[in-house]
Design an enzyme around this catalytic site. Sequence first.
Site, PDB file in Angstrom:
ATOM      1  N   LYS A   1       1.016  -1.100   0.048  1.00  0.00           N
ATOM      2  CA  LYS A   1       0.039   0.191  -0.343  1.00  0.00           C
ATOM      3  C   LYS A   1       0.849   1.379   0.222  1.00  0.00           C
ATOM      4  O   LYS A   1       2.062   0.808   0.503  1.00  0.00           O
ATOM      5  CB  LYS A   1      -0.783   0.210   1.135  1.00  0.00           C
ATOM      6  CG  LYS A   1      -2.123   0.876   1.134  1.00  0.00           C
ATOM      7  CD  LYS A   1      -2.712   0.007  -0.270  1.00  0.00           C
ATOM      8  CE  LYS A   1      -4.465   1.139   0.302  1.00  0.00           C
ATOM      9  NZ  LYS A   1      -5.777   0.411  -0.646  1.00  0.00           N
TER      10      LYS A   1
ATOM     11  N   ASP B   1      -7.344   4.073  -4.960  1.00  0.00           N
ATOM     12  CA  ASP B   1      -7.988   4.383  -3.351  1.00  0.00           C
ATOM     13  C   ASP B   1      -8.564   5.665  -2.786  1.00  0.00           C
ATOM     14  O   ASP B   1      -8.957   6.396  -3.414  1.00  0.00           O
ATOM     15  CB  ASP B   1      -6.845   3.497  -2.431  1.00  0.00           C
ATOM     16  CG  ASP B   1      -7.338   2.681  -0.656  1.00  0.00           C
ATOM     17  OD1 ASP B   1      -8.032   1.939  -1.011  1.00  0.00           O
ATOM     18  OD2 ASP B   1      -7.127   4.098  -0.137  1.00  0.00           O
TER      19      ASP B   1
HETATM   20  P1  NDP Z   1     -12.791   7.214  -2.838  1.00  0.00           P
HETATM   21  O1  NDP Z   1     -11.706   8.801  -2.532  1.00  0.00           O
HETATM   22  O2  NDP Z   1     -13.594   7.635  -4.499  1.00  0.00           O
HETATM   23  O3  NDP Z   1     -13.977   7.643  -1.577  1.00  0.00           O
HETATM   24  C1  NDP Z   1     -14.343   8.293  -0.761  1.00  0.00           C
HETATM   25  C2  NDP Z   1     -15.707   8.288  -0.034  1.00  0.00           C
HETATM   26  O4  NDP Z   1     -15.228   7.924   1.377  1.00  0.00           O
HETATM   27  C3  NDP Z   1     -15.935   9.456  -0.215  1.00  0.00           C
HETATM   28  O5  NDP Z   1     -17.613   9.719  -0.083  1.00  0.00           O
HETATM   29  C4  NDP Z   1     -15.372  10.576   0.552  1.00  0.00           C
HETATM   30  O6  NDP Z   1     -16.267  11.486   1.768  1.00  0.00           O
HETATM   31  C5  NDP Z   1     -15.447   9.351   2.122  1.00  0.00           C
HETATM   32  N1  NDP Z   1     -14.581   9.839   3.120  1.00  0.00           N
HETATM   33  C6  NDP Z   1     -12.955   9.340   3.432  1.00  0.00           C
HETATM   34  N2  NDP Z   1     -12.110   9.143   4.122  1.00  0.00           N
HETATM   35  C7  NDP Z   1     -12.915   9.638   5.317  1.00  0.00           C
HETATM   36  C8  NDP Z   1     -13.215  10.083   6.417  1.00  0.00           C
HETATM   37  N3  NDP Z   1     -12.116  10.448   6.982  1.00  0.00           N
HETATM   38  N4  NDP Z   1     -14.456  10.154   6.913  1.00  0.00           N
HETATM   39  C9  NDP Z   1     -15.863  10.246   6.209  1.00  0.00           C
HETATM   40  N5  NDP Z   1     -15.785  10.213   5.421  1.00  0.00           N
HETATM   41  C10 NDP Z   1     -14.588   9.767   4.197  1.00  0.00           C
HETATM   42  O7  NDP Z   1     -12.448   6.482  -2.249  1.00  0.00           O
HETATM   43  P2  NDP Z   1     -12.536   4.665  -2.449  1.00  0.00           P
HETATM   44  O8  NDP Z   1     -14.623   4.753  -2.484  1.00  0.00           O
HETATM   45  O9  NDP Z   1     -12.582   3.907  -3.783  1.00  0.00           O
HETATM   46  O10 NDP Z   1     -12.858   3.963  -1.352  1.00  0.00           O
HETATM   47  C11 NDP Z   1     -13.426   3.660   0.019  1.00  0.00           C
HETATM   48  C12 NDP Z   1     -13.164   3.164   0.623  1.00  0.00           C
HETATM   49  O11 NDP Z   1     -13.003   2.153  -0.131  1.00  0.00           O
HETATM   50  C13 NDP Z   1     -11.910   2.463   1.591  1.00  0.00           C
HETATM   51  O12 NDP Z   1     -11.488   2.422   2.841  1.00  0.00           O
HETATM   52  C14 NDP Z   1     -10.536   1.877   0.386  1.00  0.00           C
HETATM   53  O13 NDP Z   1      -9.165   1.540   1.123  1.00  0.00           O
HETATM   54  C15 NDP Z   1     -11.807   0.619   0.404  1.00  0.00           C
HETATM   55  N6  NDP Z   1     -11.738   0.327  -0.647  1.00  0.00           N
HETATM   56  C16 NDP Z   1     -11.409   0.488  -2.070  1.00  0.00           C
HETATM   57  C17 NDP Z   1     -11.133  -0.183  -3.079  1.00  0.00           C
HETATM   58  C18 NDP Z   1     -11.088   0.365  -4.643  1.00  0.00           C
HETATM   59  O14 NDP Z   1     -11.123  -0.386  -5.516  1.00  0.00           O
HETATM   60  N7  NDP Z   1     -11.284   1.731  -4.579  1.00  0.00           N
HETATM   61  C19 NDP Z   1     -11.017  -1.186  -3.157  1.00  0.00           C
HETATM   62  C20 NDP Z   1     -11.250  -1.890  -1.785  1.00  0.00           C
HETATM   63  C21 NDP Z   1     -11.577  -1.444  -0.764  1.00  0.00           C
HETATM   64  P3  NDP Z   1     -15.289  12.694   0.845  1.00  0.00           P
HETATM   65  O15 NDP Z   1     -15.203  13.587  -0.291  1.00  0.00           O
HETATM   66  O16 NDP Z   1     -15.882  14.214   1.272  1.00  0.00           O
HETATM   67  O17 NDP Z   1     -13.698  12.512   0.911  1.00  0.00           O
HETATM   68  O1  2IT Z   2      -7.849  -1.940  -1.259  1.00  0.00           O
HETATM   69  C1  2IT Z   2      -7.561  -2.274  -1.661  1.00  0.00           C
HETATM   70  O2  2IT Z   2      -7.926  -3.472  -2.635  1.00  0.00           O
HETATM   71  C2  2IT Z   2      -7.575  -1.273  -2.889  1.00  0.00           C
HETATM   72  N1  2IT Z   2      -7.792  -0.087  -3.515  1.00  0.00           N
HETATM   73  C3  2IT Z   2      -7.163  -1.457  -4.209  1.00  0.00           C
HETATM   74  C4  2IT Z   2      -6.473  -1.871  -4.553  1.00  0.00           C
HETATM   75  C5  2IT Z   2      -5.839  -2.635  -5.953  1.00  0.00           C
HETATM   76  O3  2IT Z   2      -4.355  -2.885  -6.379  1.00  0.00           O
HETATM   77  O4  2IT Z   2      -6.145  -2.536  -7.343  1.00  0.00           O
END
Ligand code: NDP
Ligand code: 2IT
Length: 445
Positions: free
Chosen positions: A125, A165
């Site tokens: 990461k 992420d």
């Molecule tokens: P994005 O940046 O697209 O979206 C994040 C969302 O979460 C936004 O709505 C954001 O709000 C909110 N958020 C972020 N930080 C906070 C906080 N500290 N408190 C409250 N709300 C918060 O990210 P992703 O959708 O990609 O990621 C979301 C989660 O999923 C994370 O935990 C990530 O690690 C996990 N994840 C992502 C993957 C991927 O493929 N993208 C794969 C597996 C897991 P705001 O806009 O106000 O910041």
């Molecule tokens: O938390 C996760 O698994 C991710 N943000 C996706 C990682 C990836 O390499 O696609």
Amino acid sequence: MKILNNVMEKVIKRDPDQPEFHQAVREVLESLEPVAERYPEYVKAGIFERIVEPERQIIFRVPWVDDNGRIHVNRGYRVQFNSAIGPYKGGLRFHPSVNLSIIKFLGFEQIFKNSLTGLPIGGAKGGSDFDPKGKSDGEVMRFCQSFMTELYRHIGEDTDVPAGDIGVGSREIGYLYGQYKRIRNNFTGVLTGKGLTWGGSLARTEATGYGLCYFVEEMIKAAGKSFKGTTVVVSGSGNVAIYAAEKVHQLGGEVIALSDSNGYIHDPDGIKIDTVKQIKEVERKRISEYIKYHPKAKYYEGCSGIWSLKCDIALPCATQNEIDEQSARKLVANGCFAVGEGANMPSTPEAIEVFLENGVMFAPAKAANAGGVATSALEMCQNSMRYSWTFEEVDAKLKEIMINIYKNASTAAKDFGHEGNLVVGANIAGFLKVADAMYAQGIAY
Ligand code: NDP
Ligand code: 2IT
């Protein structure tokens, strides 16, 4: 005395100021006690001590210039945690809260998640305390170029393959990829989540959210239930949340709420996903804008209130520790029967305890959100073949992978005496393959 207590003690002693990392390690080690009992050779070979220490941690300066000519300095990270079963793989997070504890917890979880996918990818990461919010495209581009100017020397298609992420989506991946290609002068699958015209995979954008729903669907099917006719609360409104909500609708459920870090929207008639995509993906605005388009919906300040809404299924898709014990108790009191973690470690240990004690079906992040990285691995595969599959082909593979993860996690839980506990099952199933590879590969004396 528990066999693995001393491993946890050493982790805390070595890095006392990393609470998120401790939280992630403690949960895994607790799950692995029965494994340590059954396989004393893993204890003897120091597998547990080794797996909690990253193979390599890189911390670097990221200077960049804003639109007014002012110089800023952020801190960049890449923690290459484990390469026993494949090249390091895992996302980059750009968010002001990023520090070494958060990157290490995410990198550690990624080892087991990636193993669960069944594909050959190690765990890593990275990210930065840079905040893309409120920055112009030019500023984000210069930051990404500066970040990659250091990162490029540590990554490669067979070494380490970063992705997105929080705060890193297709725009950021584009700027990062452009800079990598410029420096290295080669066009390879060194990042995933790329655009569809330059090596990206169809269905990668949707994969984490869709995969989460495929997993939850399989989990609740075992109890004779489905998404059809359910009321669902999804937190966040980013990549994972949007496509989880879209799939819930396709499967016949009704998503009534979404949030961002400022507050949440409640639309009892069902959230209109196209409006959310327009606000978040195109305009990059706040979720509060939603009520301008749908006046019957309501906006509330603060994020945790979303868990007091009555729902059948909760899908936390924002960030770590967003559901605490109190929120978990509210969900249980309101009749919520299943929780699927789209975000990484969104439930505190106390919240998980509440869910398990009350018979809520609980899909832990490592298993439930593995669809994103699994599809990243499918993107790597397509890049290596210099070929691409159709959306339907990738989506079908994703669904099969999620169903297999559910089966493997539930089988491992049963095999090690914790039937129905997918937290234990996912940790054990993910661990065994990595441990076997580490054992076989020996250690350098
Ligand atoms: P994005 O940046 O697209 O979206 C994040 C969302 O979460 C936004 O709505 C954001 O709000 C909110 N958020 C972020 N930080 C906070 C906080 N500290 N408190 C409250 N709300 C918060 O990210 P992703 O959708 O990609 O990621 C979301 C989660 O999923 C994370 O935990 C990530 O690690 C996990 N994840 C992502 C993957 C991927 O493929 N993208 C794969 C597996 C897991 P705001 O806009 O106000 O910041
Ligand atoms: O938390 C996760 O698994 C991710 N943000 C996706 C990682 C990836 O390499 O696609």
